[in-house]
Design a protein around this motif. Structure first.
Motif, PDB file in Angstrom:
ATOM      1  N   LYS A   6       0.868  -1.175   0.000  1.00  0.00           N
ATOM      2  CA  LYS A   6       0.000   0.000   0.000  1.00  0.00           C
ATOM      3  C   LYS A   6       0.900   1.219   0.000  1.00  0.00           C
ATOM      4  O   LYS A   6       1.685   1.424   0.925  1.00  0.00           O
ATOM      5  N   GLY A   7       0.837   1.994  -1.060  1.00  0.00           N
ATOM      6  CA  GLY A   7       1.715   3.147  -1.164  1.00  0.00           C
ATOM      7  C   GLY A   7       1.229   4.128  -2.203  1.00  0.00           C
ATOM      8  O   GLY A   7       0.028   4.231  -2.465  1.00  0.00           O
ATOM      9  N   VAL A   8       2.174   4.844  -2.807  1.00  0.00           N
ATOM     10  CA  VAL A   8       1.859   5.878  -3.794  1.00  0.00           C
ATOM     11  C   VAL A   8       2.514   5.512  -5.118  1.00  0.00           C
ATOM     12  O   VAL A   8       3.673   5.076  -5.154  1.00  0.00           O
ATOM     13  N   VAL A   9       1.772   5.674  -6.205  1.00  0.00           N
ATOM     14  CA  VAL A   9       2.306   5.390  -7.530  1.00  0.00           C
ATOM     15  C   VAL A   9       3.381   6.430  -7.875  1.00  0.00           C
ATOM     16  O   VAL A   9       3.107   7.633  -7.905  1.00  0.00           O
ATOM     17  N   GLU A  10       4.583   5.947  -8.115  1.00  0.00           N
ATOM     18  CA  GLU A  10       5.686   6.848  -8.458  1.00  0.00           C
ATOM     19  C   GLU A  10       5.909   6.905  -9.966  1.00  0.00           C
ATOM     20  O   GLU A  10       6.208   7.957 -10.524  1.00  0.00           O
ATOM     21  N   ALA A  11       5.794   5.754 -10.639  1.00  0.00           N
ATOM     22  CA  ALA A  11       5.974   5.712 -12.092  1.00  0.00           C
ATOM     23  C   ALA A  11       5.301   4.461 -12.632  1.00  0.00           C
ATOM     24  O   ALA A  11       5.238   3.430 -11.962  1.00  0.00           O
ATOM     25  N   ILE A  12       4.805   4.564 -13.878  1.00  0.00           N
ATOM     26  CA  ILE A  12       4.154   3.437 -14.533  1.00  0.00           C
ATOM     27  C   ILE A  12       4.865   3.163 -15.855  1.00  0.00           C
ATOM     28  O   ILE A  12       4.988   4.047 -16.702  1.00  0.00           O
ATOM     29  N   GLY A  13       5.357   1.946 -16.011  1.00  0.00           N
ATOM     30  CA  GLY A  13       6.023   1.547 -17.239  1.00  0.00           C
ATOM     31  C   GLY A  13       5.173   0.602 -18.056  1.00  0.00           C
ATOM     32  O   GLY A  13       3.994   0.389 -17.757  1.00  0.00           O
ATOM     33  N   GLU A  14       5.771   0.002 -19.085  1.00  0.00           N
ATOM     34  CA  GLU A  14       5.028  -0.917 -19.948  1.00  0.00           C
ATOM     35  C   GLU A  14       4.720  -2.238 -19.256  1.00  0.00           C
ATOM     36  O   GLU A  14       3.711  -2.879 -19.556  1.00  0.00           O
ATOM     37  N   GLU A  15       5.594  -2.667 -18.332  1.00  0.00           N
ATOM     38  CA  GLU A  15       5.410  -3.963 -17.678  1.00  0.00           C
ATOM     39  C   GLU A  15       5.251  -3.852 -16.171  1.00  0.00           C
ATOM     40  O   GLU A  15       4.756  -4.786 -15.541  1.00  0.00           O
TER      41      GLU A  15
END
Length: 203
Positions: A6-15
């Motif tokens: 449970k946390g905060v989204v820092e970055a979203i990649g392809e995988e």
């Protein structure tokens, strides 16, 4: 082992997604469907985690629910299906869609997943058709082969009951669900299976 993050989204990649938990960034590999539904960076997220430890790596796989994680485990019991293929399948199909495809022996639907050909799809159906329902219901890794008592009289009902019981659902409940579908005017085995799956999954 890590079972939930449970946390905060820092970055979203392809995988994968990076989840910041109190200053520590965890790289979590997720199915495409999970990544597509991920909150924007800076927003809170909770993922169910499968931790895989090998000699040369520790990798985290993230899912939106415990059911998805169970599917990830179940799929990898099939010969030729590893973590990458399991993620690809779950990236295209929900657990409900997978259950329906297996019950209907619909390999074409499963081959919609990248890297999954007819041979793998057929093997997946063959190896999972007698254990999916019981494993998901128990939340564990046990499998149970349940003998099917063929219904006499109506072959459409009989085939639908057989398919659902072979998935691991209790025969008494299956017969009630199929009977309800028949009462609603459904005439084909495929329609009865779909209706039965919906009724049984809602319980």
């Amino acid at each position: 082992m890590i079972g939930r993050l449970k946390g905060v989204v820092e970055a979203i990649g392809e995988e994968a997604v990076i989840v910041d938990v109190h200053g520590v960034g965890y790289e979590v590999y997720c199915p495409a469907r999970v990544l597509a539904g991920m909150p924007q960076t800076g927003h809170a997220v909770t993922l169910t985690i499968e931790t895989v430890v090998r000699e040369d790596m520790i990798r985290l796989y993230g899912f939106a629910s415990e059911t998805e994680r169970q599917w990830f485990r179940i799929l990898q019991t099939v010969q030729g299906v590893g973590a990458k293929v399991a993620l690809a399948i779950l990236g295209v199909l929900s657990g409900e869609e997978l259950t329906e495809a297996i019950a209907l022996e619909d390999g074409k639907t499963i081959t919609r997943a990248p890297g999954v050909g007819k041979r793998v799809a057929d093997r997946l159906i063959s190896e999972l058709k007698d254990k999916v329902g019981s494993v998901l219901a128990s939340g564990g890794d046990q499998t149970f082969a349940i003998p099917v008592t063929r219904a006499s009289g109506d072959p459409v009902v009989s085939d639908a009951v057989s398919a659902l019981v072979n998935l691991g659902y209790a025969e008494a409940e299956v017969r009630k669900a199929v009977a309800r579908g028949r009462d609603d005017g459904l005439e084909t085995t495929a329609d009865l299976i779909r209706a039965g799956l919906k009724i049984l999954s809602d319980r």
